[in-house]
Design a protein around this motif. Sequence first.
Motif, PDB file in Angstrom:
ATOM      1  N   TYR A  17      -0.297   3.767   6.129  1.00 12.90           N
ATOM      2  CA  TYR A  17       0.000   2.938   7.303  1.00 12.90           C
ATOM      3  C   TYR A  17      -1.291   2.518   8.002  1.00 12.90           C
ATOM      4  O   TYR A  17      -1.435   1.375   8.450  1.00 12.90           O
ATOM      5  CB  TYR A  17       0.900   3.705   8.270  1.00 12.90           C
ATOM      6  N   LEU A  18      -2.236   3.465   8.106  1.00 10.81           N
ATOM      7  CA  LEU A  18      -3.519   3.147   8.750  1.00 10.81           C
ATOM      8  C   LEU A  18      -4.277   2.082   7.950  1.00 10.81           C
ATOM      9  O   LEU A  18      -4.846   1.145   8.527  1.00 10.81           O
ATOM     10  CB  LEU A  18      -4.368   4.416   8.874  1.00 10.81           C
ATOM     11  N   LEU A  19      -4.279   2.239   6.624  1.00  6.74           N
ATOM     12  CA  LEU A  19      -4.953   1.266   5.771  1.00  6.74           C
ATOM     13  C   LEU A  19      -4.288  -0.108   5.887  1.00  6.74           C
ATOM     14  O   LEU A  19      -4.976  -1.135   5.984  1.00  6.74           O
ATOM     15  CB  LEU A  19      -4.931   1.744   4.314  1.00  6.74           C
ATOM     16  N   ALA A  20      -2.945  -0.130   5.891  1.00 11.58           N
ATOM     17  CA  ALA A  20      -2.218  -1.392   6.006  1.00 11.58           C
ATOM     18  C   ALA A  20      -2.534  -2.091   7.323  1.00 11.58           C
ATOM     19  O   ALA A  20      -2.709  -3.316   7.374  1.00 11.58           O
ATOM     20  CB  ALA A  20      -0.716  -1.126   5.899  1.00 11.58           C
ATOM     21  N   SER A  21      -2.617  -1.295   8.395  1.00 14.12           N
ATOM     22  CA  SER A  21      -2.955  -1.861   9.697  1.00 14.12           C
ATOM     23  C   SER A  21      -4.373  -2.418   9.704  1.00 14.12           C
ATOM     24  O   SER A  21      -4.637  -3.487  10.257  1.00 14.12           O
ATOM     25  CB  SER A  21      -2.807  -0.782  10.776  1.00 14.12           C
ATOM     26  N   TRP A  22      -5.271  -1.706   9.042  1.00  9.18           N
ATOM     27  CA  TRP A  22      -6.682  -2.105   9.017  1.00  9.18           C
ATOM     28  C   TRP A  22      -6.888  -3.410   8.242  1.00  9.18           C
ATOM     29  O   TRP A  22      -7.666  -4.279   8.646  1.00  9.18           O
ATOM     30  CB  TRP A  22      -7.516  -0.981   8.399  1.00  9.18           C
TER      31      TRP A  22
ATOM     32  N   VAL B  49       1.771  -2.328   0.706  1.00  4.08           N
ATOM     33  CA  VAL B  49       0.462  -2.552   0.086  1.00  4.08           C
ATOM     34  C   VAL B  49      -0.470  -1.382   0.383  1.00  4.08           C
ATOM     35  O   VAL B  49      -1.150  -0.859  -0.518  1.00  4.08           O
ATOM     36  CB  VAL B  49      -0.164  -3.870   0.591  1.00  4.08           C
ATOM     37  N   GLY B  50      -0.508  -0.938   1.637  1.00  5.46           N
ATOM     38  CA  GLY B  50      -1.375   0.180   2.012  1.00  5.46           C
ATOM     39  C   GLY B  50      -1.038   1.448   1.253  1.00  5.46           C
ATOM     40  O   GLY B  50      -1.934   2.161   0.778  1.00  5.46           O
ATOM     41  N   GLU B  51       0.261   1.729   1.105  1.00  5.58           N
ATOM     42  CA  GLU B  51       0.683   2.957   0.430  1.00  5.58           C
ATOM     43  C   GLU B  51       0.391   2.916  -1.068  1.00  5.58           C
ATOM     44  O   GLU B  51      -0.057   3.913  -1.644  1.00  5.58           O
ATOM     45  CB  GLU B  51       2.173   3.189   0.699  1.00  5.58           C
TER      46      GLU B  51
ATOM     47  N   ALA C  11      10.712   6.586   1.539  1.00  6.67           N
ATOM     48  CA  ALA C  11      10.271   5.266   1.085  1.00  6.67           C
ATOM     49  C   ALA C  11       8.761   5.248   0.914  1.00  6.67           C
ATOM     50  O   ALA C  11       8.241   4.686  -0.061  1.00  6.67           O
ATOM     51  CB  ALA C  11      10.706   4.188   2.085  1.00  6.67           C
ATOM     52  N   ALA C  12       8.046   5.879   1.846  1.00  2.00           N
ATOM     53  CA  ALA C  12       6.584   5.942   1.745  1.00  2.00           C
ATOM     54  C   ALA C  12       6.157   6.650   0.464  1.00  2.00           C
ATOM     55  O   ALA C  12       5.254   6.192  -0.247  1.00  2.00           O
ATOM     56  CB  ALA C  12       6.010   6.654   2.972  1.00  2.00           C
ATOM     57  N   ILE C  13       6.828   7.754   0.144  1.00  2.88           N
ATOM     58  CA  ILE C  13       6.493   8.494  -1.076  1.00  2.88           C
ATOM     59  C   ILE C  13       6.777   7.653  -2.318  1.00  2.88           C
ATOM     60  O   ILE C  13       6.016   7.673  -3.287  1.00  2.88           O
ATOM     61  CB  ILE C  13       7.264   9.829  -1.128  1.00  2.88           C
ATOM     62  N   PHE C  14       7.864   6.880  -2.279  1.00  2.48           N
ATOM     63  CA  PHE C  14       8.186   6.012  -3.423  1.00  2.48           C
ATOM     64  C   PHE C  14       7.063   5.019  -3.688  1.00  2.48           C
ATOM     65  O   PHE C  14       6.623   4.851  -4.830  1.00  2.48           O
ATOM     66  CB  PHE C  14       9.495   5.262  -3.161  1.00  2.48           C
ATOM     67  N   PHE C  15       6.570   4.357  -2.660  1.00  4.24           N
ATOM     68  CA  PHE C  15       5.524   3.354  -2.853  1.00  4.24           C
ATOM     69  C   PHE C  15       4.185   3.998  -3.223  1.00  4.24           C
ATOM     70  O   PHE C  15       3.429   3.450  -4.029  1.00  4.24           O
ATOM     71  CB  PHE C  15       5.400   2.477  -1.611  1.00  4.24           C
ATOM     72  N   ILE C  16       3.913   5.152  -2.654  1.00  2.99           N
ATOM     73  CA  ILE C  16       2.700   5.887  -3.041  1.00  2.99           C
ATOM     74  C   ILE C  16       2.760   6.241  -4.526  1.00  2.99           C
ATOM     75  O   ILE C  16       1.764   6.147  -5.251  1.00  2.99           O
ATOM     76  CB  ILE C  16       2.557   7.170  -2.195  1.00  2.99           C
TER      77      ILE C  16
END
Length: 399
Positions: free
Chosen positions: A24-29, A36-38, A279-284
Amino acid sequence: MDHTQLLSIEFQIALLLLIAVGGYLLASWIHQSAVVGEILLGLIVGPSVLGLITYTDIVSALAHIGAIIILFVIGFDFHFSDLLKVRYFSIGISGVILPWIAGFLTAEYLGYGIEGAFFIGAALTATSIAITANVLKEMGKLHTEVANAIIGSAVVDDILALIVLSITVDTVYGAVTFAEIAISVLRPILYIVLAALAGLYIVDRLIMKVDSSGLALKFPEFVFLFGLCIAFIYALVADFFGLSPLIGSFIAGVSINKVSLKHSLSIKKGSEYLYVPFAAIFFISLGILVDLHEVTAAIIPLIILIAIVASLSKFIGCSLPAKLLGMDLHDSLTVGAGMIPRGEMAMVIALVGLSMGIMEQDVFISIIMASLICTLITPLLLKDWLFREKHEYPERISH
């Protein structure tokens, strides 16, 4: 045994959730979708770069649960009347036929045999419904005609991709008959009809009956657990019928989204809380699944070519019929972009081809890498191009 297989469950889950926060931090940055970030952070911490975690059984199981929960939650924002339209069927058909033909001709041009060309074409057919659905939800665009078109077409797409796989395997074994094709076509359709009827006329009423009982008054969370159980049962039965379990959980969400609860905790709200971590784990996991060390200089041109063919064939194959069937240019382009992602079905088809000895390891790796590229393209197209140009869509329209 890989060293990450020996890591404790607690460590792997803690690491995955920490990566999710970082995603999430990377996506925000970088001003991109969380998807995409995950995925990018999954690539970094996975075997491609840091090697902190690999695609273990735990990661695989959590990712699979995540995919089912994603589609269950997405289903709450749709109704069957939104999805069952002839033009979505037409978009889905075109979006399977063109990638199949384009993949087949590309493989033949590169010198692969007819059997290998069949499998390469088949691997390019299926859209990953979880990717686009999550991006649309994140952007608040689920309640739009475009979202209805993408999801409705993707359901058709998934059914047709399974039929394509069945025909491809049967063709390789030289055993294609009319009866076998008919079974491949009718089995998933039968599941969808039965699942929808069961949801509308049995499950709905059963949930409301339980909600009005003393059990719900004593345990408000009981109905939520029951609803979540239904999602996984639908997914299980869908798998039995040869459909993606994700389609099953999606239909479960669509089937019970009109249930009005008086005493129980909301099934949708409870599922949305689960949605966030899973969902976050799925994309990671999509990033972890890829090992860039397997990508040699020799196969990079093949990866790029397959990614281009896969993206353009799906984009043109879906946006063109959408435009011809009455959508404006912007919306039809959005439908085409939303259908680009490839996911689990492409990997399954490629794996079947590899296990049958028809597909070489370099082609298998190329399809996996091209699928990842297609997955990353869609959030970029939707967020940075299409939805930046047009900020509002009309609410659901009946035609």
